[in-house]
Motif scaffolding. Sequence first.
Motif, PDB file in Angstrom:
ATOM      1  N   UNK A 120       8.902   8.040   5.673  1.00  0.00           N
ATOM      2  CA  UNK A 120       8.179   9.293   5.462  1.00  0.00           C
ATOM      3  C   UNK A 120       6.725   9.219   5.910  1.00  0.00           C
ATOM      4  N   UNK A 121       6.323   8.141   6.571  1.00  0.00           N
ATOM      5  CA  UNK A 121       4.929   7.971   6.969  1.00  0.00           C
ATOM      6  C   UNK A 121       4.565   8.968   8.061  1.00  0.00           C
ATOM      7  N   UNK A 160       0.855  -1.188   0.000  1.00  0.00           N
ATOM      8  CA  UNK A 160       0.000   0.000   0.000  1.00  0.00           C
ATOM      9  C   UNK A 160       0.893   1.240   0.000  1.00  0.00           C
ATOM     10  N   UNK A 161       0.299   2.390  -0.296  1.00  0.00           N
ATOM     11  CA  UNK A 161       1.079   3.627  -0.303  1.00  0.00           C
ATOM     12  C   UNK A 161       1.673   3.907   1.075  1.00  0.00           C
ATOM     13  N   UNK A 162       0.914   3.599   2.139  1.00  0.00           N
ATOM     14  CA  UNK A 162       1.435   3.833   3.486  1.00  0.00           C
ATOM     15  C   UNK A 162       2.514   2.827   3.863  1.00  0.00           C
ATOM     16  N   UNK A 163       2.416   1.608   3.350  1.00  0.00           N
ATOM     17  CA  UNK A 163       3.494   0.632   3.583  1.00  0.00           C
ATOM     18  C   UNK A 163       4.788   1.136   2.959  1.00  0.00           C
ATOM     19  N   UNK A 164       4.692   1.651   1.747  1.00  0.00           N
ATOM     20  CA  UNK A 164       5.881   2.166   1.070  1.00  0.00           C
ATOM     21  C   UNK A 164       6.429   3.397   1.792  1.00  0.00           C
ATOM     22  N   UNK A 165       5.525   4.264   2.278  1.00  0.00           N
ATOM     23  CA  UNK A 165       5.986   5.443   3.012  1.00  0.00           C
ATOM     24  C   UNK A 165       6.687   5.034   4.300  1.00  0.00           C
TER      25      UNK A 165
END
Length: 479
Positions: free
Chosen positions: A104-105, A94-99
């Motif tokens: 950068x989350x 997910x985008x948050x996993x990558x962040x």
Amino acid sequence: MIETEFERDELTSLNRFNPYLKGIYAPVRNEVTALELEVEGEIPTDLYGAYVRNGPNPMHGPEGMHHWFDGDGMLHAIFFENGKAEYRNRYIHSQDHEADRAGTLTAGGILEPARRPEGAPTVYKDTANTDVVLHNGSLMALWYISGQPVRLDPRTLETIGTETFSGALPKNVSAHSKVDPVTGEFLFFDYDLYNPVMSAGVVSKDNELSWFKEIELPGPRLPHDMAITENYMILMDLPVVFTEAGLRNKMWQIHQPKNLPARFGVVRRDGTGDVKWFETEPCYIYHGINAWEEGDEIVFYACKMVPNGLAPNAEFGPYAPMAAVLALQAVLHRWSFNMKTGEVKVEQLDDRRTEFPVVSLDHMGRKSRYSYNVTIPNTDTQVFDGLVKYDLETGQGTDHRFAEGVYGSEPAFAPRVGAKDEDDGYVITFVTDSATGKSEALILDAKDFDAAPLARVKLPQRVPAGFHGTWAPGDDIAA
């Protein structure tokens, strides 16, 4: 006792109390592809497709308060063809996993204060760890607080990317949105944590957004599931809501007000007309089974929550309240909504504690007879100690018990190739021995449900306890 990396050196003093980071709940670190699996018994040659299960798998040891629902999404799958099996597990990117991987989350988990910037699509870290469906030839991983769907390859489990339906998705999608087996449409719902609206929409089999609408509510709500029939969607406005302090401070603090009824909203699948609301006595439903139309009535089967009677376990320290809430108990009920008169009938069909129900996905939204539910003991943490096959026409059930100390996952029903009727196939589930940490995939004959498994497929690593799964037919994967 299962050894884990977290137990040895990564857990803070706070999280050493957290039961959902230990034992059968502890994450695994390796992403594995195993093409040669040991089998006890025989895998049927007419079993073709994949059983895929989603669940939380924290990428690293949490520092603050950690809820079981916060872990990074990970899919575990076993693929069957020609009497052989392959196993894979992969993180959901997910985008948050990558962040989080990039450092950068900005968002945290649900037990932490909300700190996402205004205008962000979600309040908390969107893990896509809850549910998984097959639509338009690929998997979609979904999140229970409503998040961005994530597309994955149904055979390799590799992430394809965030799904926005060609940029047309207005907001988010909740876990337990449905795929119609006849039309191929994806019917979804969404809700705002801190605003009095719910929304619904339909995506075509070709992945195009057909319609989307917002529905006003008396206040912010926290629904968990929906149902579909041939012509309708059933949405739930249930009396589990944020406290006033939770709303004011944007903290995950919920309660059940005594003056709020349960409401079920029926929406036309073509997006026309107003919502027709049916009001009942207060209740909460995590998971529905199936719904269909019978003349003027819509019939809906689901697992209705009942009190678990548990007091917070002091051994869990600050996590005692969380654990007491997570140990859900529910019983089989049937609701009937008369579309002409507005009358509602509610009936309890059994008193066994069962949940995480599944049906043959070929019958989703149409009349079905059988449901396969997990059985739940009254323990301090959420475990599944067996399965029950319900006959929804009679309320009778046939049990399949796991061995002592062995706990399972939400199952999936897999029609055999050339199936002749609704239960002509197999029920698949992952199980884990809590003493050894060894996991297996069980294959049960759905027509001989209380018999020994047809096959026990030995898995190369433990499958942590998790959430929801699906059956992906082999022909659909190949297409």
